[in-house]
Structures are given as structure tokens and as C-alpha cells.
Write a protein that holds these residues in place. Structure first.
Motif, mmCIF file in Angstrom:
data_model
loop_
_atom_site.group_PDB
_atom_site.id
_atom_site.type_symbol
_atom_site.label_atom_id
_atom_site.label_comp_id
_atom_site.label_asym_id
_atom_site.label_seq_id
_atom_site.Cartn_x
_atom_site.Cartn_y
_atom_site.Cartn_z
ATOM 1 N N SER A 247 25.512 21.504 -42.033
ATOM 2 C CA SER A 247 24.163 22.365 -42.753
ATOM 3 C C SER A 247 23.170 22.800 -41.474
ATOM 4 N N LYS A 248 22.867 21.526 -40.816
ATOM 5 C CA LYS A 248 21.701 21.943 -39.587
ATOM 6 C C LYS A 248 22.265 22.758 -38.667
ATOM 7 N N GLU A 249 23.597 22.629 -38.240
ATOM 8 C CA GLU A 249 24.066 23.725 -37.394
ATOM 9 C C GLU A 249 24.075 24.960 -37.994
ATOM 10 N N TRP A 282 15.794 21.287 -34.006
ATOM 11 C CA TRP A 282 17.082 21.869 -33.374
ATOM 12 C C TRP A 282 16.858 21.859 -31.796
ATOM 13 N N ASP A 283 17.822 20.951 -31.150
ATOM 14 C CA ASP A 283 17.609 21.039 -29.636
ATOM 15 C C ASP A 283 18.460 22.152 -29.207
ATOM 16 N N VAL A 284 18.264 23.385 -28.900
ATOM 17 C CA VAL A 284 18.785 24.330 -27.981
ATOM 18 C C VAL A 284 19.658 23.945 -26.711
ATOM 19 N N HIS A 285 19.052 22.842 -26.316
ATOM 20 C CA HIS A 285 19.630 22.258 -24.746
ATOM 21 C C HIS A 285 20.574 21.229 -25.245
ATOM 22 N N SER A 286 21.171 20.750 -26.582
ATOM 23 C CA SER A 286 21.816 19.788 -26.651
ATOM 24 C C SER A 286 23.324 20.517 -26.646
ATOM 25 N N SER A 287 24.518 19.612 -26.662
ATOM 26 C CA SER A 287 25.530 20.350 -26.702
ATOM 27 C C SER A 287 25.815 21.338 -27.957
#
Length: 370
Positions: A247-249, A282-287
Motif C-alpha cells: 500500500s505505501k509503495e 517515503w524514502d526515494v533513495h531506498s531500494s
């Protein structure tokens, strides 16, 4: 009839049940799902007409949904006796040995299956317009009669006739199919909900689920509008826009395609784990963040042509995928969108008012084309 998955020991079918099932001679299986299966049958009592018979498992939750679907279909049959709207027509129903069986007019492939069998080649924009007009009219008919479908997706839009012409694409070195007839019908009313009925918190299949549903803000007819927007972009691309199971993605993908989720929606959500300082957490730099950036891009970047038809289709989709359900295009407004001008005899005034990018860009902020 073969058993579709029961719930333990069952009584022998009554003579009436036996007589009823003998009316239908099974020819082949058309599809299977968690609910049971759909088979093509010869209707012995109707001059050997071919019908589709939906056989539901004798399991409480599926049986309950099937009985609900029967009531909805009865209502729709009465409301649309002339079959003017693109909703599947129920011919008969009966209970066989605990299995609810529903007979329908025999249709073609689902639009999803046609895409799949065509190597996920997109539909031409002219055919998308034809299908979109029928889907929107059909769902508007539901909304007018206080029903929300809640599970609109390409699998639940069936072609009336899935015959096609085949042509070899030399550049791509493959055969490509083009539908001869893009007429469609809406199916699967097992989750359809009347305005006065209890609204479960989660509705719709993941990829077609509106943001207000994910954020647990409550939902109404407008969640169907969002789903139709997702369906139309899928017809245009050939593939699902939001390819995720989280859901978060999913929300992060929406932001990548449509821009930031409005603060007022994030402030109201009960799903606080999705939010940090009134923004999507949300971390845009995560995988996962890199995956979203790789697989999604701003909506307008998906347009493959500058022609007016393509531009107008995307303007329609953008207005149907407005985050705020209160501002989202209604289906009444959608039918008046310039993308459908060719369906009206007197279109000159609409066409003159739709020229130019300023009109198209302003339609989103004003809640749709008037």
C-alpha cells in the motif's frame, strides 16, 4: 456437474435441482477463480443457445456474494430491460447442491485476456474511446441507481465478440491482433454495493484501488471513477500502471505519476504509518524508492503521440485520477469531455472550447470539462 469445491458433506440434490442442471450441457471451461468457475453450456430449454454458466463454490462467503450478485442482477435486468447499458444480462439462476449457478449471455474474452493473448500490445486509441464510452455509460447507470461496482478492472470488462484480424509487424517481428468489434460489457457484481448498505473499508483489486480506500477515508461512487482511469491507461500502455502489492509503495507510485498527495487527505487518514509531517513517509533513495522511480514516471510522459486524440484521452484520465474524491470528475462530466465529442451530433461548440493546452490544463483544477 463437477464439484467446484465444497464445504464438507452435502445432501443429495433434489429432483428439481437435478432437472434444472440437466437443462445445461457443459461444453468447456471458460475460466476459473477463487469463487469457482465459468463454463460454456448449451441451454437445452432454449433451442440449444450457448450461455455462460457461473458456478460458485459452496463456501459461505462466496455463496453470500453470489446471492447478493443475483439480487443486483435482477434489479439491473428490470431497470435495463432494453439492454441499453453495457452491463451483463442474467438469464437464469438456481441453487444446485449448495452451489449458486448463474446463467449469462455468452460473451468473448475479457479485455485483460485479449491484451495477454496479444503480448500486451495496447489497444488503438479509437478503440479505447469506444470501450471507455460504453464503460462510463454503464457505470454511470449503476451510480444513478445508487450502486457502486467496487471491482472494476480489465478482467471484469468483457468483449462481446473477441474475434480479431491478425497482421505481422515486421519491425517487432511478431503477429499483432486488432479487434474487429470493441463493444464491451461490465461483469461481476458480487461486490457491488448500494449507497445505503454497509461500506467495507477495503474495496477494489489492488492495482485499481483509489487513494481514499488505501488511506481509509471512506469511499463512494468516485472510487469507480478512479478505477476506470486506471483501466484506460492500461488499455493505452498494454500493462498495469501501478504494479505493486504494497500500500505505501502504491501511494509512492501515485505520487511519482500524479504529483504529491494533497496534505488535507494525509491529515485525515487513519493510516498514520504512511505519513510523516503531513507528507507521505517515503524514502526515494531506498531500494523501494529506486524501484518506483524506475517503473513509474509522470503521467504525461506516457503519451506516445502529440495528436489531439491522445492529448484528450490523457486529460480525461488525469481528471478521473484526481486524488480528492470530492474534486474527481463525475461520470456525467466524463461523458461530456471533449474526448467523446464524436458521439454527439452538435460538437462544434465543444470543440472550439477544447482547443489549446490552457483549456486542458485548467480542466483538472475545475473538476473536469464542462
Amino acid at each position: 456437474m463437477a464439484d467446484c469445491g465444497g464445504s464438507g458433506a452435502e445432501e443429495e440434490p433434489s429432483p428439481q435441482e437435478q432437472e434444472k442442471i440437466q437443462e445445461y450441457e457443459i461444453v468447456c471451461t471458460l475460466g476459473e477463480g477463487a469463487f469457482g468457475k465459468v463454463v460454456e453450456c448449451i441451454d437445452q430449454e432454449n433451442d440449444g443457445a450457448r450461455v455462460a454458466l457461473k458456478i460458485i463454490k459452496n463456501i459461505d462467503r462466496y455463496r453470500e456474494a453470489a446471492l447478493s450478485e443475483v439480487e443486483v442482477l435482477k434489479h439491473l435486468n428490470n431497470l435495463d430491460a432494453g439492454r441499453r447499458y453495457s452491463c451483463v444480462h442474467m438469464l437464469d439462476w438456481f441453487d444446485y447442491h449448495g452451489h449458486i449457478c448463474i446463467a449469462f449471455e455468452l460473451l468473448g474474452l475479457s479485455t485483460y485476456d485479449f491484451l495477454k493473448e496479444n503480448n500486451f500490445q495496447p489497444f488503438p486509441v479509437k478503440q479505447i474511446r469506444h470501450m471507455a464510452y460504453q464503460i462510463i455509460r454503464g457505470v454511470k447507470f449503476l451510480h444513478k441507481n445508487k450502486l457502486t461496482h467496487t471491482d472494476l478492472k480489465p478482467e471484469n470488462i468483457l468483449l462481446i465478440d473477441s474475434n480479431y484480424e491478425m497482421e505481422y509487424n515486421r519491425e517487432k517481428r511478431r503477429d499483432e491482433r486488432t479487434l474487429k468489434n470493441p463493444d464491451v460489457k461490465i461483469v461481476d457484481f458480487g461486490n457491488a454495493t448500494y449507497d445505503h448498505e454497509h461500506h467495507t473499508s477495503v474495496v477494489s483489486t489492488r492495482h485499481y484501488r483509489a487513494p481514499e480506500v488505501i488511506l481509509d477515508l471512506g469511499w463512494d461512487h468516485s472510487c469507480d471513477v478512479w478505477s476506470i482511469g486506471c483501466i484506460l491507461i492500461e488499455y493505452y500502455l498494454g500493462t498495469t500502471l501501478f504494479q505493486t502489492h504494497d500500500s505505501k509503495e502504491h501511494l509512492a507510485m501515485m505520487e511519482r505519476v500524479l504529483g504529491p498527495i494533497p496534505t488535507n487527505l494525509l491529515e485525515k487518514t487513519k493510516k498514520r504509518r504512511y505519513v510523516h509531517r503531513n507528507r507521505l513517509d517515503w524514502d526515494v533513495h531506498s531500494s523501494a524508492g529506486r524501484y518506483v522511480r524506475k517503473h513509474c514516471k509522470p503521467l504525461k510522459h506516457y503519451i506516445v503521440s502529440r495528436s489531439e486524440d491522445h492529448q484528450l484521452l490523457f486529460d480525461l484520465i488525469e481528471n478521473m485520477m484526481e486524488y480528492d474524491p470530492a474534486k474527481r470528475l463525475s461520470l456525467e462530466q466524463a461523458l461530456r469531455h471533449p474526448f467523446f465529442d464524436c458521439y454527439y451530433k452538435n460538437t462544434s461548440s465543444r470543440k472550439s472550447s477544447s482547443r489549446g493546452s490552457s483549456t486542458r490544463s485548467s480542466s483538472r483544477s475545475s473538476g473536469g470539462s464542462k
